[in-house]
Design an enzyme around this catalytic site. Sequence first.
Site, PDB file in Angstrom:
ATOM      1  N   TYR A  18      -5.076   6.688   0.837  1.00 51.15           N
ATOM      2  CA  TYR A  18      -4.055   6.896  -0.183  1.00 51.15           C
ATOM      3  C   TYR A  18      -3.937   8.396  -0.508  1.00 51.15           C
ATOM      4  O   TYR A  18      -4.958   9.082  -0.647  1.00 51.15           O
ATOM      5  CB  TYR A  18      -4.465   6.093  -1.420  1.00 51.15           C
ATOM      6  CG  TYR A  18      -3.541   6.227  -2.579  1.00 51.15           C
ATOM      7  CD1 TYR A  18      -2.275   5.668  -2.535  1.00 51.15           C
ATOM      8  CD2 TYR A  18      -3.928   6.921  -3.717  1.00 51.15           C
ATOM      9  CE1 TYR A  18      -1.415   5.792  -3.606  1.00 51.15           C
ATOM     10  CE2 TYR A  18      -3.071   7.042  -4.794  1.00 51.15           C
ATOM     11  CZ  TYR A  18      -1.821   6.481  -4.731  1.00 51.15           C
ATOM     12  OH  TYR A  18      -0.973   6.602  -5.786  1.00 51.15           O
ATOM     13  N   ASP A  47     -11.905   0.498  -0.332  1.00 52.42           N
ATOM     14  CA  ASP A  47     -10.734   0.379  -1.201  1.00 52.42           C
ATOM     15  C   ASP A  47      -9.927  -0.797  -0.653  1.00 52.42           C
ATOM     16  O   ASP A  47      -9.325  -0.713   0.415  1.00 52.42           O
ATOM     17  CB  ASP A  47      -9.940   1.692  -1.165  1.00 52.42           C
ATOM     18  CG  ASP A  47      -8.707   1.654  -2.067  1.00 52.42           C
ATOM     19  OD1 ASP A  47      -8.147   0.552  -2.291  1.00 52.42           O
ATOM     20  OD2 ASP A  47      -8.267   2.734  -2.516  1.00 52.42           O
TER      21      ASP A  47
HETATM   22  C1  PLP Z   1      -2.210   3.092  -5.515  1.00 56.87           C
HETATM   23  C2  PLP Z   1      -3.503   3.247  -4.815  1.00 56.87           C
HETATM   24  C3  PLP Z   1      -4.562   3.947  -5.390  1.00 56.87           C
HETATM   25  C4  PLP Z   1      -4.435   4.623  -6.731  1.00 56.87           C
HETATM   26  O1  PLP Z   1      -4.233   3.691  -7.747  1.00 56.87           O
HETATM   27  P1  PLP Z   1      -3.437   4.047  -9.102  1.00 56.87           P
HETATM   28  O2  PLP Z   1      -3.554   2.769  -9.852  1.00 56.87           O
HETATM   29  O3  PLP Z   1      -2.034   4.394  -8.713  1.00 56.87           O
HETATM   30  O4  PLP Z   1      -4.153   5.180  -9.729  1.00 56.87           O
HETATM   31  C5  PLP Z   1      -5.757   4.015  -4.704  1.00 56.87           C
HETATM   32  N1  PLP Z   1      -5.895   3.449  -3.492  1.00 56.87           N
HETATM   33  C6  PLP Z   1      -4.896   2.791  -2.907  1.00 56.87           C
HETATM   34  C7  PLP Z   1      -5.108   2.182  -1.562  1.00 56.87           C
HETATM   35  C8  PLP Z   1      -3.670   2.669  -3.541  1.00 56.87           C
HETATM   36  O5  PLP Z   1      -2.673   2.037  -2.935  1.00 56.87           O
END
Ligand code: PLP
Length: 387
Positions: free
Chosen positions: A108, A180
């Site tokens: 991201y 993630d």
């Molecule tokens: C959107 C996203 C983030 C960040 O999240 P926010 O809620 O926008 O701060 C982190 N990792 C991934 C894979 C994302 O899609």
Amino acid sequence: MNAPSPIASSSHIDTRLAQAGRTTDPRTGAISTPIYQTSTFAHPGLGQSTGFDYSRTTNPTRQALEHALAVLDGGAAALAFASGLAALTTLLGLFRQGDHLVVAEGCYGGTYRLLDQVFSRFGIATTYVPVVDPAGYRAVLRPQTRAVLVESVSNPCLEVPDLMALVAITRDAGALLVVDNTMLTPYWLRPLELGADVVVHSASKFLAGHNDTIGGIITVREAALATQLGFLQNAMGAALSPQDSWLVLRGLKTLALRLERQQHNALALARWLRRQPGVLRVAYPGLPDDPSHDVLARSAGGAGAVLAFELEDRESVRYLIERLSLIAYAESFGGVESLITVPAVQTHANLLPQERERLGVTDTLLRLSVGVEHVDDLIADLAAALA
Ligand SMILES: *Cc1c(COP(=O)(O)O)cnc(C)c1O
């Protein structure tokens, strides 16, 4: 004070999702966890406590969400934060000057920015490696490597790391494996069950699912790490508000239904898009012949609802964006409304142009987050805009 009840212990995740945050309040019989919109809690007397004292530290609504995610992810505990990046920031608070991280390329854009423009200033070094090659991760390990961070499906190119191989590599190295899992959610993939140490979610995407709130989650396999992160959650102060905790809990209840429908739509759109003459390439790991399909199928039950496709030139991209009417041109993914983005100018704009090119984030790549609309309407919208 009524502690949130354990969510249903059924082996079916659909049931656990539907029952997330359900209380057993004997006074009112409320089904839904109330929004405890309070900053502080009165103590019955000196040295006595209800178990709550200040909402940065703990809040009953947030606790219900955290409990639900711990159960869904199969971890010792979960913690909820003000955003996905707040969750990652707090996680990085585990590390110190001189520590080294290995991170999969194509993460991201905000994660890159946090590592390269913020935590680098605190002496935390990061090495990026291609998503799919396990040997590449092993090759860059150092004695100071504390964690390997990957996304369950990379963004926006939708490549899938081999989590089983990475569990073995990080165990050997004494480093944490952090996944993630925003793209797949515990409905499709539970990395802790495979041996990962930490799962991070942006709850702003599929978990909340309605494009209406921002939140983040960390779930950990071991209680000792949960204690450290609980300390950091309170010390760094980026906890999720009661109102937003409630919105994420509410979203969870329909996660199974939404994801089934969104994935069904995404597969149909991927198949349709690859037959269109103006579309050069479609990336979606749910397609049986996608390069990431097999590695994903080994660990995950589904491929999610985000796909990417490439058009011939920038003019076609501009034309498409201008002509779409149902599908909104907006950042983010995972909500019930379909959204389209141009990663090179939105989510990945902070990368250098040559870096974007190397990662395949070209100016003509589009990322489509497929919602729950009728698939015929989505196809009609795209057909009119591609014409
Ligand atoms: C959107 C996203 C983030 C960040 O999240 P926010 O809620 O926008 O701060 C982190 N990792 C991934 C894979 C994302 O899609």
